[in-house]
Design a protein around this motif. Structure first.
Motif, mmCIF file in Angstrom:
data_model
loop_
_atom_site.group_PDB
_atom_site.id
_atom_site.type_symbol
_atom_site.label_atom_id
_atom_site.label_comp_id
_atom_site.label_asym_id
_atom_site.label_seq_id
_atom_site.Cartn_x
_atom_site.Cartn_y
_atom_site.Cartn_z
ATOM 1 N N MET A 55 0.838 -1.192 0.000
ATOM 2 C CA MET A 55 0.000 0.000 0.000
ATOM 3 C C MET A 55 0.875 1.246 0.000
ATOM 4 O O MET A 55 1.644 1.476 0.942
ATOM 5 N N GLU A 56 0.735 2.029 -1.047
ATOM 6 C CA GLU A 56 1.494 3.263 -1.176
ATOM 7 C C GLU A 56 0.784 4.431 -0.489
ATOM 8 O O GLU A 56 -0.442 4.452 -0.381
ATOM 9 N N SER A 57 1.572 5.394 -0.074
ATOM 10 C CA SER A 57 1.040 6.648 0.467
ATOM 11 C C SER A 57 2.078 7.738 0.252
ATOM 12 O O SER A 57 3.223 7.455 -0.114
ATOM 13 N N LEU A 69 7.446 9.199 -0.724
ATOM 14 C CA LEU A 69 6.458 8.142 -0.861
ATOM 15 C C LEU A 69 6.818 6.991 0.073
ATOM 16 O O LEU A 69 8.002 6.700 0.283
ATOM 17 N N SER A 70 5.791 6.353 0.595
ATOM 18 C CA SER A 70 5.975 5.179 1.437
ATOM 19 C C SER A 70 5.192 4.010 0.856
ATOM 20 O O SER A 70 4.152 4.208 0.217
ATOM 21 N N THR A 122 -0.090 5.719 -5.904
ATOM 22 C CA THR A 122 -0.333 7.017 -5.283
ATOM 23 C C THR A 122 0.022 8.087 -6.304
ATOM 24 O O THR A 122 1.040 7.980 -6.996
ATOM 25 N N LEU A 123 -0.817 9.106 -6.412
ATOM 26 C CA LEU A 123 -0.683 10.088 -7.476
ATOM 27 C C LEU A 123 0.237 11.228 -7.057
ATOM 28 O O LEU A 123 0.070 11.813 -5.984
ATOM 29 N N VAL A 124 1.175 11.542 -7.924
ATOM 30 C CA VAL A 124 2.094 12.665 -7.735
ATOM 31 C C VAL A 124 1.864 13.661 -8.863
ATOM 32 O O VAL A 124 1.949 13.289 -10.042
#
Length: 128
Positions: free
Chosen positions: A5-7, A20-21, A122-124
């Motif tokens: 799970m990205e964040s 990002l994690s 995850t959107l950047v």
């Protein structure tokens, strides 16, 4: 099986930073781990990877700006992104491979080997 799970994504101005994690559901010791990204209308590309021995590799366009790291105690992979540019805008994905298919993390970055497990991204977004 491992869930990822990205964040940490978000919207920043050009020149800014993000970290990002990627939290894994279990230990990823001895896994190969990597960050990939996909911009709108473009194919997915490798950004950075870390092998089971801790060696790292980066695509040329992020060298000197991005740093991949992992905290095995927390089962977490990171991507520190500095001096962000508009061309870094993309959905960023965390991925893992087990067993690690290569001792060369550069081959993972450049897509020579497939990853086994993927997060949802995850959107950047980088604005100029």
């Amino acid at each position: 099986q491992v869930q990822l799970m990205e964040s940490g994504g978000g919207s920043v101005r050009s020149g800014g930073s993000l970290r990002l994690s990627c939290a894994a559901s279990r230990s990823t010791y001895n896994y190969c781990m990597g960050w990939f990204r996909q911009a709108p209308g473009a194919p997915r590309e490798g950004v950075a990877a870390v092998g089971s021995d801790g060696r790292t590799s980066y695509r040329d366009s992020v060298k000197g700006r991005f740093t991949i790291s992992q905290d095995n105690a927390k089962n977490t992979l990171y991507l520190q992104m500095n001096n962000l540019k508009s061309e870094d805008t993309a959905m960023y994905y965390c991925a893992a491979a087990s067993p690690c298919p290569t001792t060369e993390p550069g081959l993972l970055v450049h897509g020579y080997y497939a990853m086994d497990f993927w997060g949802k991204g995850t959107l950047v977004t980088i604005s100029s």
